[in-house]
Motif scaffolding. Structure first.
Motif, PDB file in Angstrom:
ATOM      1  N   VAL A   4      -8.621  -4.222 -13.009  1.00 45.62           N
ATOM      2  CA  VAL A   4      -8.677  -5.189 -11.918  1.00 45.62           C
ATOM      3  C   VAL A   4      -7.511  -4.924 -10.975  1.00 45.62           C
ATOM      4  CG1 VAL A   4      -8.592  -7.635 -11.296  1.00 45.62           C
ATOM      5  CG2 VAL A   4      -9.762  -6.931 -13.396  1.00 45.62           C
ATOM      6  N   ALA A   5      -7.828  -4.686  -9.709  1.00 50.56           N
ATOM      7  CA  ALA A   5      -6.799  -4.490  -8.681  1.00 50.56           C
ATOM      8  C   ALA A   5      -6.789  -5.720  -7.780  1.00 50.56           C
ATOM      9  CB  ALA A   5      -7.093  -3.237  -7.871  1.00 50.56           C
ATOM     10  N   ILE A   6      -5.615  -6.270  -7.573  1.00 56.78           N
ATOM     11  CA  ILE A   6      -5.447  -7.450  -6.730  1.00 56.78           C
ATOM     12  C   ILE A   6      -4.670  -7.003  -5.498  1.00 56.78           C
ATOM     13  CG2 ILE A   6      -4.491  -9.781  -6.596  1.00 56.78           C
ATOM     14  CD1 ILE A   6      -4.683  -9.316  -9.919  1.00 56.78           C
ATOM     15  N   ILE A   7      -5.369  -6.879  -4.378  1.00 54.68           N
ATOM     16  CA  ILE A   7      -4.774  -6.412  -3.124  1.00 54.68           C
ATOM     17  C   ILE A   7      -4.586  -7.609  -2.209  1.00 54.68           C
ATOM     18  CG2 ILE A   7      -7.085  -5.690  -2.310  1.00 54.68           C
ATOM     19  CD1 ILE A   7      -4.262  -3.691  -1.080  1.00 54.68           C
ATOM     20  N   TYR A   8      -3.369  -7.815  -1.737  1.00 57.98           N
ATOM     21  CA  TYR A   8      -3.088  -9.027  -0.976  1.00 57.98           C
ATOM     22  C   TYR A   8      -1.956  -8.811   0.015  1.00 57.98           C
ATOM     23  CZ  TYR A   8       1.138  -9.597  -3.709  1.00 57.98           C
ATOM     24  OH  TYR A   8       2.381  -9.399  -4.255  1.00 57.98           O
ATOM     25  N   HIS A   9      -1.892  -9.692   0.988  1.00 60.10           N
ATOM     26  CA  HIS A   9      -0.739  -9.780   1.873  1.00 60.10           C
ATOM     27  C   HIS A   9      -0.159 -11.182   1.714  1.00 60.10           C
ATOM     28  CE1 HIS A   9       1.263 -10.906   5.693  1.00 60.10           C
ATOM     29  NE2 HIS A   9       1.923  -9.813   5.355  1.00 60.10           N
ATOM     30  N   SER A  10       1.149 -11.282   1.817  1.00 62.45           N
ATOM     31  CA  SER A  10       1.825 -12.574   1.756  1.00 62.45           C
ATOM     32  C   SER A  10       2.935 -12.578   2.795  1.00 62.45           C
ATOM     33  CB  SER A  10       2.405 -12.804   0.358  1.00 62.45           C
ATOM     34  OG  SER A  10       2.989 -14.085   0.268  1.00 62.45           O
ATOM     35  N   GLY A  11       2.884 -13.532   3.697  1.00 64.32           N
ATOM     36  CA  GLY A  11       3.887 -13.597   4.750  1.00 64.32           C
ATOM     37  C   GLY A  11       5.194 -14.233   4.318  1.00 64.32           C
ATOM     38  N   TYR A  12       5.106 -15.261   3.467  1.00 60.42           N
ATOM     39  CA  TYR A  12       6.305 -16.015   3.101  1.00 60.42           C
ATOM     40  C   TYR A  12       6.547 -16.084   1.599  1.00 60.42           C
ATOM     41  CZ  TYR A  12       5.895 -17.367   7.955  1.00 60.42           C
ATOM     42  OH  TYR A  12       5.788 -17.337   9.315  1.00 60.42           O
ATOM     43  N   GLY A  13       5.614 -15.566   0.812  1.00 57.27           N
ATOM     44  CA  GLY A  13       5.779 -15.561  -0.639  1.00 57.27           C
ATOM     45  C   GLY A  13       4.846 -16.493  -1.386  1.00 57.27           C
ATOM     46  N   ALA A  33      -4.645  -4.978 -15.268  1.00 59.51           N
ATOM     47  CA  ALA A  33      -4.556  -5.582 -13.936  1.00 59.51           C
ATOM     48  C   ALA A  33      -3.347  -5.053 -13.189  1.00 59.51           C
ATOM     49  CB  ALA A  33      -4.475  -7.098 -14.061  1.00 59.51           C
ATOM     50  N   GLU A  34      -3.554  -4.814 -11.885  1.00 56.34           N
ATOM     51  CA  GLU A  34      -2.467  -4.286 -11.060  1.00 56.34           C
ATOM     52  C   GLU A  34      -2.412  -5.038  -9.738  1.00 56.34           C
ATOM     53  OE1 GLU A  34      -0.848  -0.089  -9.190  1.00 56.34           O
ATOM     54  OE2 GLU A  34      -2.116  -0.074 -10.969  1.00 56.34           O
ATOM     55  N   LEU A  35      -1.197  -5.417  -9.354  1.00 55.90           N
ATOM     56  CA  LEU A  35      -0.959  -6.052  -8.060  1.00 55.90           C
ATOM     57  C   LEU A  35      -0.662  -4.986  -7.011  1.00 55.90           C
ATOM     58  CD1 LEU A  35       1.380  -8.989  -9.113  1.00 55.90           C
ATOM     59  CD2 LEU A  35      -0.899  -9.211  -8.144  1.00 55.90           C
ATOM     60  N   ILE A  36      -1.285  -5.105  -5.857  1.00 54.96           N
ATOM     61  CA  ILE A  36      -1.013  -4.208  -4.731  1.00 54.96           C
ATOM     62  C   ILE A  36      -0.685  -5.094  -3.540  1.00 54.96           C
ATOM     63  CG2 ILE A  36      -1.929  -2.460  -3.168  1.00 54.96           C
ATOM     64  CD1 ILE A  36      -3.884  -1.661  -5.427  1.00 54.96           C
ATOM     65  N   GLU A  50      -5.873   4.979  -4.306  1.00 52.91           N
ATOM     66  CA  GLU A  50      -6.487   5.566  -5.507  1.00 52.91           C
ATOM     67  C   GLU A  50      -6.689   4.512  -6.589  1.00 52.91           C
ATOM     68  OE1 GLU A  50      -4.133   8.987  -6.660  1.00 52.91           O
ATOM     69  OE2 GLU A  50      -4.341   9.859  -4.652  1.00 52.91           O
ATOM     70  N   THR A  51      -5.737   3.591  -6.720  1.00 53.11           N
ATOM     71  CA  THR A  51      -5.886   2.490  -7.684  1.00 53.11           C
ATOM     72  C   THR A  51      -7.121   1.660  -7.345  1.00 53.11           C
ATOM     73  OG1 THR A  51      -3.511   2.401  -8.137  1.00 53.11           O
ATOM     74  CG2 THR A  51      -4.789   0.411  -8.610  1.00 53.11           C
ATOM     75  N   LEU A  52      -7.316   1.372  -6.073  1.00 50.33           N
ATOM     76  CA  LEU A  52      -8.499   0.620  -5.645  1.00 50.33           C
ATOM     77  C   LEU A  52      -9.778   1.389  -5.972  1.00 50.33           C
ATOM     78  CD1 LEU A  52      -7.234  -0.741  -2.215  1.00 50.33           C
ATOM     79  CD2 LEU A  52      -7.543  -2.044  -4.329  1.00 50.33           C
ATOM     80  N   ALA A  53      -9.764   2.693  -5.751  1.00 52.26           N
ATOM     81  CA  ALA A  53     -10.948   3.515  -6.029  1.00 52.26           C
ATOM     82  C   ALA A  53     -11.284   3.533  -7.516  1.00 52.26           C
ATOM     83  CB  ALA A  53     -10.735   4.939  -5.516  1.00 52.26           C
ATOM     84  N   ALA A  54     -10.272   3.450  -8.367  1.00 51.52           N
ATOM     85  CA  ALA A  54     -10.477   3.519  -9.821  1.00 51.52           C
ATOM     86  C   ALA A  54     -10.769   2.154 -10.448  1.00 51.52           C
ATOM     87  CB  ALA A  54      -9.241   4.133 -10.488  1.00 51.52           C
ATOM     88  N   ALA A  55     -10.598   1.086  -9.692  1.00 47.98           N
ATOM     89  CA  ALA A  55     -10.754  -0.270 -10.238  1.00 47.98           C
ATOM     90  C   ALA A  55     -12.216  -0.616 -10.479  1.00 47.98           C
ATOM     91  CB  ALA A  55     -10.140  -1.283  -9.278  1.00 47.98           C
ATOM     92  N   ASP A  56     -12.441  -1.451 -11.487  1.00 47.12           N
ATOM     93  CA  ASP A  56     -13.771  -2.029 -11.729  1.00 47.12           C
ATOM     94  C   ASP A  56     -13.973  -3.279 -10.882  1.00 47.12           C
ATOM     95  OD1 ASP A  56     -14.502  -0.206 -13.899  1.00 47.12           O
ATOM     96  OD2 ASP A  56     -12.924  -1.243 -15.027  1.00 47.12           O
TER      97      ASP A  56
END
Length: 189
Positions: A4-13, A33-36, A50-56
Motif C-alpha cells: 500500500v502506497a500512501i501519496i499525499y501533500h500536506s501544507g501545514y502538517g 505500507a509506505e508513505l510518499i 517506482e513505489t507507486l508502480a509496484a503498489a497493490d
C-alpha cells in the motif's frame, strides 16, 4: 502481503497526521505500507514513482484548499499522465482522504477529484466502509463523526497545530480506513 502506497501533500502538517494514521492502519493489517510525501514544489522522486508502480493499492491524500486539492497535489496528478498512458495503475485499489479546517469545507469536492483521478487510471475505488456516528449520543471523537462514505475526511481547526488536529476520533477513523484498504488490496491480490 499487499503493498500500500500512501501519496499525499500536506501544507501545514495536519494532512501528514492523517496520512500517518492511514499508514498505521494499513501496516497493522499486515500490509507493506509506505508513505510518499509530495514536496513543497509538487514533486516526488523517480524511486517514489517506482513505489507507486509496484503498489497493490494507492491512497491519495491532499488538504482541501479552496474546494479542491492543493496545487502541489494537482502537479503530481498532472505528472501521473505518464503512468496513465501505459495504464500502469490499472486495476490497482485506490482510495482517498482529505483534511480541512471546517467540518465540511467542501471536502467532498476533493474526494470527488481523487476519485476521478483514480478512474482516469482505471483503478478500483474503495470507500471507508464505516457507519457514521450520527445519533443524539454521538460525540466529536467517535468513529466517522464527519460521516464520509466515499473516502476519509478529517478536520483540524484553523488555529490548531498538527499536534492538536486532526482530533483523536478522526485519526482512529483514519486507521480503520487504512486497515480496510489493506484488507481489500489483499483480497484483490
Amino acid at each position: 502481503m499487499s503493498k500500500v502506497a500512501i501519496i499525499y501533500h500536506s501544507g501545514y502538517g495536519h494532512t501528514t497526521k492523517a496520512a500517518e494514521a492511514v499508514h498505521a492502519g494499513a501496516a497493522a493489517a499486515g500490509a507493506d505500507a509506505e508513505l510518499i510525501k509530495i514536496d513543497a514544489e509538487g514533486n516526488i522522486t523517480d524511486a517514489q514513482w517506482e513505489t507507486l508502480a509496484a503498489a497493490d493499492a494507492i491512497v491519495f491524500g491532499s488538504p482541501t484548499y479552496m474546494g479542491t486539492v492543493s496545487w502541489q497535489f494537482k502537479k503530481f496528478a498532472d505528472a501521473s499522465s505518464k503512468p496513465w498512458y501505459s495504464q500502469v495503475w490499472k486495476d490497482k485499489i485506490a482510495a482517498g482522504f482529505t483534511n480541512s479546517a471546517s467540518m465540511n469545507g467542501d471536502k467532498l469536492s476533493t474526494l470527488h477529484y481523487l476519485f476521478t483521478l483514480s478512474q482516469q487510471h482505471s483503478m478500483i475505488w474503495v470507500g471507508t466502509g464505516l457507519m457514521p456516528s450520527n445519533s443524539k449520543a454521538a460525540q466529536r471523537n467517535d468513529i466517522n463523526y464527519i460521516a464520509s462514505f466515499s473516502g476519509l475526511m478529517t478536520q483540524s481547526p484553523s488555529d490548531s497545530s498538527p499536534e492538536e488536529g486532526p482530533l483523536p476520533g478522526d485519526l482512529e477513523t483514519a486507521k480503520l480506513f487504512g486497515k480496510r484498504i489493506a484488507e481489500v488490496a489483499t483480497k484483490f491480490k
